[in-house]
Write an enzyme that holds these catalytic residues in place. Sequence first.
Site, PDB file in Angstrom:
ATOM      1  N   LYS A  40       0.844  -1.197   0.000  1.00 26.80           N
ATOM      2  CA  LYS A  40       0.000   0.000   0.000  1.00 26.80           C
ATOM      3  C   LYS A  40       0.882   1.251   0.000  1.00 26.80           C
ATOM      4  O   LYS A  40       1.957   1.253   0.590  1.00 26.80           O
ATOM      5  CB  LYS A  40      -0.890  -0.054   1.254  1.00 26.80           C
ATOM      6  CG  LYS A  40      -1.657   1.206   1.537  1.00 26.80           C
ATOM      7  CD  LYS A  40      -3.110   1.070   1.159  1.00 26.80           C
ATOM      8  CE  LYS A  40      -3.862   2.390   1.237  1.00 26.80           C
ATOM      9  NZ  LYS A  40      -4.560   2.716  -0.009  1.00 26.80           N
ATOM     10  N   GLY A  41       0.405   2.323  -0.645  1.00 30.40           N
ATOM     11  CA  GLY A  41       1.184   3.561  -0.794  1.00 30.40           C
ATOM     12  C   GLY A  41       1.761   4.104   0.504  1.00 30.40           C
ATOM     13  O   GLY A  41       1.080   4.184   1.518  1.00 30.40           O
TER      14      GLY A  41
ATOM     15  N   ASN B 224       3.506   6.355  -7.357  1.00 28.79           N
ATOM     16  CA  ASN B 224       2.075   6.523  -7.624  1.00 28.79           C
ATOM     17  C   ASN B 224       1.819   7.999  -7.916  1.00 28.79           C
ATOM     18  O   ASN B 224       1.742   8.813  -7.005  1.00 28.79           O
ATOM     19  CB  ASN B 224       1.277   6.049  -6.403  1.00 28.79           C
ATOM     20  CG  ASN B 224      -0.220   6.263  -6.574  1.00 28.79           C
ATOM     21  OD1 ASN B 224      -0.687   6.646  -7.642  1.00 28.79           O
ATOM     22  ND2 ASN B 224      -0.973   6.023  -5.521  1.00 28.79           N
TER      23      ASN B 224
ATOM     24  N   CYS C 150      -3.038   8.608  -7.908  1.00 34.06           N
ATOM     25  CA  CYS C 150      -4.146   8.333  -7.003  1.00 34.06           C
ATOM     26  C   CYS C 150      -5.196   9.429  -7.101  1.00 34.06           C
ATOM     27  O   CYS C 150      -4.894  10.600  -6.919  1.00 34.06           O
ATOM     28  CB  CYS C 150      -3.679   8.211  -5.564  1.00 34.06           C
ATOM     29  SG  CYS C 150      -5.067   7.790  -4.498  1.00 34.06           S
TER      30      CYS C 150
ATOM     31  N   ILE D 288     -10.104   5.431  -0.180  1.00 33.21           N
ATOM     32  CA  ILE D 288      -9.430   5.151   1.088  1.00 33.21           C
ATOM     33  C   ILE D 288      -8.615   6.387   1.484  1.00 33.21           C
ATOM     34  O   ILE D 288      -8.549   6.750   2.655  1.00 33.21           O
ATOM     35  CB  ILE D 288      -8.489   3.915   0.964  1.00 33.21           C
ATOM     36  CG1 ILE D 288      -9.233   2.691   0.404  1.00 33.21           C
ATOM     37  CG2 ILE D 288      -7.813   3.612   2.293  1.00 33.21           C
ATOM     38  CD1 ILE D 288     -10.297   2.091   1.261  1.00 33.21           C
TER      39      ILE D 288
ATOM     40  N   ASN E 278       5.236   1.065  -3.046  1.00 34.53           N
ATOM     41  CA  ASN E 278       4.479   2.106  -3.740  1.00 34.53           C
ATOM     42  C   ASN E 278       4.610   3.388  -2.914  1.00 34.53           C
ATOM     43  O   ASN E 278       4.402   3.373  -1.704  1.00 34.53           O
ATOM     44  CB  ASN E 278       3.021   1.616  -3.827  1.00 34.53           C
ATOM     45  CG  ASN E 278       2.098   2.569  -4.562  1.00 34.53           C
ATOM     46  OD1 ASN E 278       1.620   3.541  -3.995  1.00 34.53           O
ATOM     47  ND2 ASN E 278       1.816   2.279  -5.828  1.00 34.53           N
TER      48      ASN E 278
ATOM     49  N   ILE F  95      -3.402   0.224 -15.084  1.00 33.89           N
ATOM     50  CA  ILE F  95      -3.891   1.554 -14.753  1.00 33.89           C
ATOM     51  C   ILE F  95      -4.248   1.630 -13.268  1.00 33.89           C
ATOM     52  O   ILE F  95      -4.522   0.603 -12.626  1.00 33.89           O
ATOM     53  CB  ILE F  95      -5.153   1.930 -15.591  1.00 33.89           C
ATOM     54  CG1 ILE F  95      -6.318   0.990 -15.294  1.00 33.89           C
ATOM     55  CG2 ILE F  95      -4.837   1.995 -17.030  1.00 33.89           C
ATOM     56  CD1 ILE F  95      -7.628   1.385 -15.987  1.00 33.89           C
TER      57      ILE F  95
ATOM     58  N   GLY G 116      -8.816  -4.807 -13.229  1.00 33.09           N
ATOM     59  CA  GLY G 116      -9.898  -5.776 -13.383  1.00 33.09           C
ATOM     60  C   GLY G 116      -9.484  -7.207 -13.621  1.00 33.09           C
ATOM     61  O   GLY G 116     -10.341  -8.064 -13.867  1.00 33.09           O
TER      62      GLY G 116
END
Lengths: 309, 262
Positions: free
Chosen positions: A45-46, A130, A133, A71, A101, A194, A247
């Site tokens: 997670k970032g 990133n 976001c 989030i 990230n 993406i 996806g």
Amino acid sequence: MIDISVDLGKFKLKNPVMTASGTFGYGKEYADFFPLEKLGAIVVKGICEKPSHGNPTPRIAEVTSGMLNAIGLQGPGVEKFLHDEDYMPFLKKVNTAVIVNIWGKTVEEYERVAKRLDEEKEGITALEINISCPNIKEGGIAFGTDLKLASRVVSGVRKATTLPLITKLSPNVSSIPDFAKAVRDAGTDVISLINTIPGMAIDIETRKPKIANIRGGLSGPAIKPIALRMVYEAAGAVDIPVIGMGGITTAEDAIEFFLAGASAIAVGTAIFADPFAPLNIIDGIKKYMKRKSYSCLMDFIGKVNIDKK
Amino acid sequence: MPIQEQGKIIRNAELQDSYRKLELYAPGICAETKAGQFVHMQISGLRDRILRRPFSISDVNKDGVLTIIYKVVGAGTEVLSTQEEGSTCSLLGPLGTPFSLPGKDEIPVIVAGGYGAAATYLLAKRAESKGVMLLGARSEKDLILTKEFSDIPFELRTATEDGSTGDKCLVTDLLETIIREKSAKKLRFYGCGPHGMLMAMGKILIENGLDGELSLDHLMCCGVGACFACVVKVKADNEDGWRYARTCKEGPVFNASSIYYE
Ligand SMILES: Cc1cc2nc3c(=O)[nH]c(=O)nc-3n(C[C@H](O)[C@H](O)[C@H](O)COP(=O)(O)OP(=O)(O)OC[C@H]3O[C@@H](n4cnc5c(N)ncnc54)[C@H](O)[C@@H]3O)c2cc1C
Ligand SMILES: Cc1cc2nc3c(=O)[nH]c(=O)nc-3n(C[C@H](O)[C@H](O)[C@H](O)COP(=O)(O)O)c2cc1C
Ligand code: FES
């Protein structure tokens, strides 16, 4: 023999299936379910400079074939990430690639985070920048949708670290090739895409947006065709490796991304429904290769069959 | 340790009104379950919806049967209500931080509203000392598991907002009465129900110099602590005085004293 290892230039992965940032926590959360070593890479997670609360709730909403999230990058901050048992010290013990990230509210914050990670880089395979976001408002600047700012972030981070760099592009631009070329020129080694696509949902009873932040990023099967098109365009525009995501739920989805030009793929939202999705995808890729008599990934990466007139 | 298991439906029948009782054969999860934990269920046959649904584990037995009491409220629970005996669904569990059981010399006082009764049933069953169940709902048809709690045996007191049965008041009013009545005894407080009820309960406990364990529910996504969708504010030693904690991992059970009341 089927070889599914992948060479991303400055680093190699044992297989091409990674977890998408923000959907797999910091790895430890899923360690009870399967050996994390089976993954090609864990993308955490970032991480930014200081601990951050993230957005108010509700932060998610389920929509047709997907979900919205805002989030807002809740996280421990870089110091805690490097030293708290739940984060990097845990990940160092896992025998697979770890990709961190990173994000910041200013170009300078990106640089400072990258520099701190560079100073204690043991166990870190690469950084994923990133710039895309949709859920952070502060600063008011969207780095990922402005060619000049995107380049400045990447070249700033490039100077701050010798770690391999992946730059994660935003889908909110009219020309993916322009951004792919700009971040390549600014020094990124790999491109990933993406990130989520901004969306909205409303509760018709209360008339309130289903996400406190009003907008949320759309992910899941609903965005796959858009993601696939963008990966195809990015891979066609630059020679550096591309990591595809958006996806991906099954091995068939993943194989489409390879054919479109991705050298590796990441599984995100699908993990929420099935934590084993990445492993099933690895198995499915192997079965496909066996069926097609492919011995390595290069046998089909970018080999979408398009008649040239 | 949580696992992924295919639960096989043994029974899926109406309990009362829109509440249903689901019994699943899931021996792996049953063996590990502590009171207050939940399963994250992928509802088979639910089309175009990608997320799992969380349900409290109401009961488990040594034959590997796990019981869930659920209310039909939307698309997922609607489809779940049509699932037949013999069909399976994927479960992740047991998840979350459980209740801590009361000591031998402590009287458990459970305050529950709606399906909160289901979430606290295993706690009541496993408590060594039998206690008091304060059960509240809008009206009689929403009071579930009254017989089951009485059979444990727990002393049952009920409150309905419309006065259709029990006292016509809020369940938190019953809590205040109990605190006064039994002030000489060693009580342990537990709560599960709608957010408003739990916040009111937490404040009453704190005003009386008491603490308790509250099981909060929240929209969930991963259910295992990875996505930060399910957060609530808890007190913290930082400049804001609070931080966001994950209900699925650090909760669903929180100490009333640790919650940040706004
Ligand atoms: C820890 C925990 C324990 C729970 N235990 C029980 C139980 O024992 N019995 C029971 O009947 N219900 C319980 N719930 C609530 C249950 O998860 C929801 O009623 C269910 O998810 C509704 O799904 P749906 O598709 O029918 O509703 P929809 O409204 O169609 O669902 C849309 C989305 O919202 C989510 N959602 C809707 N209502 C809730 C809610 N109240 N809480 C959390 N997410 C919700 C769904 O999971 C889904 O992602 C619990 C919730 C949590 C967090
Ligand atoms: C809940 C959630 C949190 C996310 N957090 C991050 C993040 O911290 N950093 C980031 O670069 N992308 C984040 N993403 C985006 C994903 O990494 C991924 O790019 C996107 O969801 C598309 O892939 P998917 O459809 O497979 O999920 C997040 C996505 C979701 C659903
Ligand atoms: S639901 Fe993902 S962290 Fe709680």
